[in-house]
Write an enzyme that holds these catalytic residues in place. Sequence first.
Site, PDB file in Angstrom:
ATOM      1  N   GLN A 163       0.557   6.801  -5.307  1.00  0.00           N
ATOM      2  CA  GLN A 163       0.992   7.640  -6.430  1.00  0.00           C
ATOM      3  C   GLN A 163       1.962   6.923  -7.373  1.00  0.00           C
ATOM      4  O   GLN A 163       2.777   7.567  -8.039  1.00  0.00           O
ATOM      5  CB  GLN A 163       1.626   8.940  -5.910  1.00  0.00           C
ATOM      6  CG  GLN A 163       0.697   9.736  -5.015  1.00  0.00           C
ATOM      7  CD  GLN A 163       1.282  11.054  -4.587  1.00  0.00           C
ATOM      8  OE1 GLN A 163       1.607  11.886  -5.419  1.00  0.00           O
ATOM      9  NE2 GLN A 163       1.395  11.268  -3.291  1.00  0.00           N
ATOM     10  N   THR A 164       1.888   5.593  -7.426  1.00  0.00           N
ATOM     11  CA  THR A 164       2.774   4.828  -8.303  1.00  0.00           C
ATOM     12  C   THR A 164       1.978   3.725  -8.989  1.00  0.00           C
ATOM     13  O   THR A 164       1.141   3.072  -8.359  1.00  0.00           O
ATOM     14  CB  THR A 164       3.946   4.214  -7.500  1.00  0.00           C
ATOM     15  OG1 THR A 164       4.597   5.238  -6.753  1.00  0.00           O
ATOM     16  CG2 THR A 164       4.963   3.572  -8.429  1.00  0.00           C
ATOM     17  N   CYS A 182     -19.500  -3.844 -17.079  1.00  0.00           N
ATOM     18  CA  CYS A 182     -19.467  -3.564 -15.645  1.00  0.00           C
ATOM     19  C   CYS A 182     -20.527  -4.401 -14.924  1.00  0.00           C
ATOM     20  O   CYS A 182     -21.698  -4.387 -15.317  1.00  0.00           O
ATOM     21  CB  CYS A 182     -19.716  -2.079 -15.390  1.00  0.00           C
ATOM     22  SG  CYS A 182     -19.780  -1.665 -13.629  1.00  0.00           S
ATOM     23  N   TYR A 242       9.157   9.617  -4.398  1.00  0.00           N
ATOM     24  CA  TYR A 242       8.466   9.964  -3.151  1.00  0.00           C
ATOM     25  C   TYR A 242       9.129   9.252  -1.967  1.00  0.00           C
ATOM     26  O   TYR A 242       8.531   8.424  -1.282  1.00  0.00           O
ATOM     27  CB  TYR A 242       6.980   9.610  -3.240  1.00  0.00           C
ATOM     28  CG  TYR A 242       6.261  10.303  -4.363  1.00  0.00           C
ATOM     29  CD1 TYR A 242       5.822  11.617  -4.232  1.00  0.00           C
ATOM     30  CD2 TYR A 242       6.035   9.649  -5.577  1.00  0.00           C
ATOM     31  CE1 TYR A 242       5.172  12.272  -5.270  1.00  0.00           C
ATOM     32  CE2 TYR A 242       5.393  10.295  -6.626  1.00  0.00           C
ATOM     33  CZ  TYR A 242       4.964  11.600  -6.462  1.00  0.00           C
ATOM     34  OH  TYR A 242       4.326  12.238  -7.490  1.00  0.00           O
ATOM     35  N   TYR A 251      -7.083   5.815   4.010  1.00  0.00           N
ATOM     36  CA  TYR A 251      -7.240   4.780   2.982  1.00  0.00           C
ATOM     37  C   TYR A 251      -6.351   3.573   3.264  1.00  0.00           C
ATOM     38  O   TYR A 251      -6.805   2.425   3.255  1.00  0.00           O
ATOM     39  CB  TYR A 251      -6.920   5.366   1.593  1.00  0.00           C
ATOM     40  CG  TYR A 251      -6.369   4.344   0.638  1.00  0.00           C
ATOM     41  CD1 TYR A 251      -7.174   3.303   0.178  1.00  0.00           C
ATOM     42  CD2 TYR A 251      -5.038   4.375   0.230  1.00  0.00           C
ATOM     43  CE1 TYR A 251      -6.666   2.333  -0.672  1.00  0.00           C
ATOM     44  CE2 TYR A 251      -4.530   3.416  -0.621  1.00  0.00           C
ATOM     45  CZ  TYR A 251      -5.349   2.395  -1.067  1.00  0.00           C
ATOM     46  OH  TYR A 251      -4.846   1.434  -1.884  1.00  0.00           O
ATOM     47  N   ASP A 294      -9.902   5.006  -1.955  1.00  0.00           N
ATOM     48  CA  ASP A 294      -8.803   5.550  -2.760  1.00  0.00           C
ATOM     49  C   ASP A 294      -9.409   6.198  -4.002  1.00  0.00           C
ATOM     50  O   ASP A 294     -10.631   6.299  -4.134  1.00  0.00           O
ATOM     51  CB  ASP A 294      -7.785   4.457  -3.109  1.00  0.00           C
ATOM     52  CG  ASP A 294      -8.334   3.447  -4.116  1.00  0.00           C
ATOM     53  OD1 ASP A 294      -9.570   3.379  -4.310  1.00  0.00           O
ATOM     54  OD2 ASP A 294      -7.530   2.715  -4.725  1.00  0.00           O
ATOM     55  N   LEU A 336      11.550   4.407  -7.210  1.00  0.00           N
ATOM     56  CA  LEU A 336      10.117   4.464  -6.905  1.00  0.00           C
ATOM     57  C   LEU A 336       9.640   5.891  -6.657  1.00  0.00           C
ATOM     58  O   LEU A 336       8.462   6.186  -6.769  1.00  0.00           O
ATOM     59  CB  LEU A 336       9.796   3.610  -5.667  1.00  0.00           C
ATOM     60  CG  LEU A 336       9.391   2.161  -5.911  1.00  0.00           C
ATOM     61  CD1 LEU A 336       9.136   1.460  -4.591  1.00  0.00           C
ATOM     62  CD2 LEU A 336       8.157   2.072  -6.794  1.00  0.00           C
ATOM     63  N   GLU A 379       0.824  -1.211   0.000  1.00  0.00           N
ATOM     64  CA  GLU A 379       0.000   0.000   0.000  1.00  0.00           C
ATOM     65  C   GLU A 379       0.858   1.262   0.000  1.00  0.00           C
ATOM     66  O   GLU A 379       0.526   2.249  -0.658  1.00  0.00           O
ATOM     67  CB  GLU A 379      -0.951  -0.003   1.200  1.00  0.00           C
ATOM     68  CG  GLU A 379      -2.043  -1.065   1.140  1.00  0.00           C
ATOM     69  CD  GLU A 379      -2.981  -0.884  -0.039  1.00  0.00           C
ATOM     70  OE1 GLU A 379      -3.063   0.236  -0.588  1.00  0.00           O
ATOM     71  OE2 GLU A 379      -3.642  -1.863  -0.413  1.00  0.00           O
ATOM     72  N   CYS A 433     -18.737   0.491 -19.405  1.00  0.00           N
ATOM     73  CA  CYS A 433     -20.014   0.201 -18.752  1.00  0.00           C
ATOM     74  C   CYS A 433     -20.660  -1.092 -19.253  1.00  0.00           C
ATOM     75  O   CYS A 433     -21.396  -1.748 -18.502  1.00  0.00           O
ATOM     76  CB  CYS A 433     -20.975   1.369 -18.942  1.00  0.00           C
ATOM     77  SG  CYS A 433     -20.384   2.912 -18.189  1.00  0.00           S
ATOM     78  N   CYS A 446     -14.187   0.750 -14.481  1.00  0.00           N
ATOM     79  CA  CYS A 446     -14.738   2.095 -14.248  1.00  0.00           C
ATOM     80  C   CYS A 446     -13.590   3.105 -14.270  1.00  0.00           C
ATOM     81  O   CYS A 446     -13.315   3.807 -13.293  1.00  0.00           O
ATOM     82  CB  CYS A 446     -15.473   2.119 -12.910  1.00  0.00           C
ATOM     83  SG  CYS A 446     -16.561   3.541 -12.690  1.00  0.00           S
TER      84      CYS A 446
END
Length: 325
Positions: free
Chosen positions: A39-40, A197, A79, A115, A133, A77, A34, A194, A187
Amino acid sequence: MQTVTRRLLHWYRRHQRALPWRETSDPWRILVSEIMLQQTRVSTVIPYYERFLSRYPDPKSLAHLPEAELLTAWSGLGYYSRARNLQKAARIIVEAGQFPDTYDGVRALPGVGPYTAAAIASIAFGLPYGVLDGNVARVAARWLAETGEINKANTKKRLQKFVDAILPSRDPGELNQALMELGATVCTPKAPKCLICPIAASCEGRRRGIESRLPNKKQAAAILLIEQTLLLIERRKQFLFWKQPPSARRLSGFLELPNDSQLPDATPGEVLGFFRHGIVNHSYRITVRRAELSHPPSGFNWISRDRLDDVPLSTTARKALGFVR
């Protein structure tokens, strides 16, 4: 609603991607995944995740790692505060003697937001906390036809309440993962699929014909374009680098290649290539070229080629070195 969630779970069991962190309920491994996924992209994370856990399979193995080795393991990676927070979390877990098994306990770990805490609490411990998220927020906003701005606190509160309410008492983590998977593969932000879905018949956004306009997002800040030239200065199989100071807001402790403005006395040589690099709302177009310099100023150091895999290099330095390695 139970019929809809059963349909979603049935879809997930048949169509979920084979991702390594879905093969475990170990909270440490889930925490690592997690944190890396913040952001990856998934495709970028997978090899890092597997390599990282082969070296540091538990909190104890990471807790007292020297910073240079930690940053080298995370190099590429981005950050990097995530890596430092993960090590701080490992130290807390080791000191406590066990991984926290409550939502509040997980949430208190460095670098863990609502999250991430919900994901670990539900997947590792079966606790009924809904994950919200970006993927799940998009699914929920379309499902409810929520037109409020997605980053507003009140909008997030409504979406969180909805996700919490539809969680089953048994294995809530599986539904959380199903919602995340639906947002990642069906989605999607643009051109949602759709027709395939599993919950399309219950989607209010689709019924109103506004699914492609949701979620409602504030217009993103303009991207700032920046030109930069990095210099590859080599002597006796060594390259010249400088080190980001401890006070640096980003990349503290990382080795960087010099740019042409830092070394105005360097003699430029052949251009080796170009690449682009993005950081938040900055887009860099970087030129890589060889250069010569007889006497580097203080603050610059030579690193031999055979040590490059064992030191923390910035992503731009690694990309630039790719032209000669």
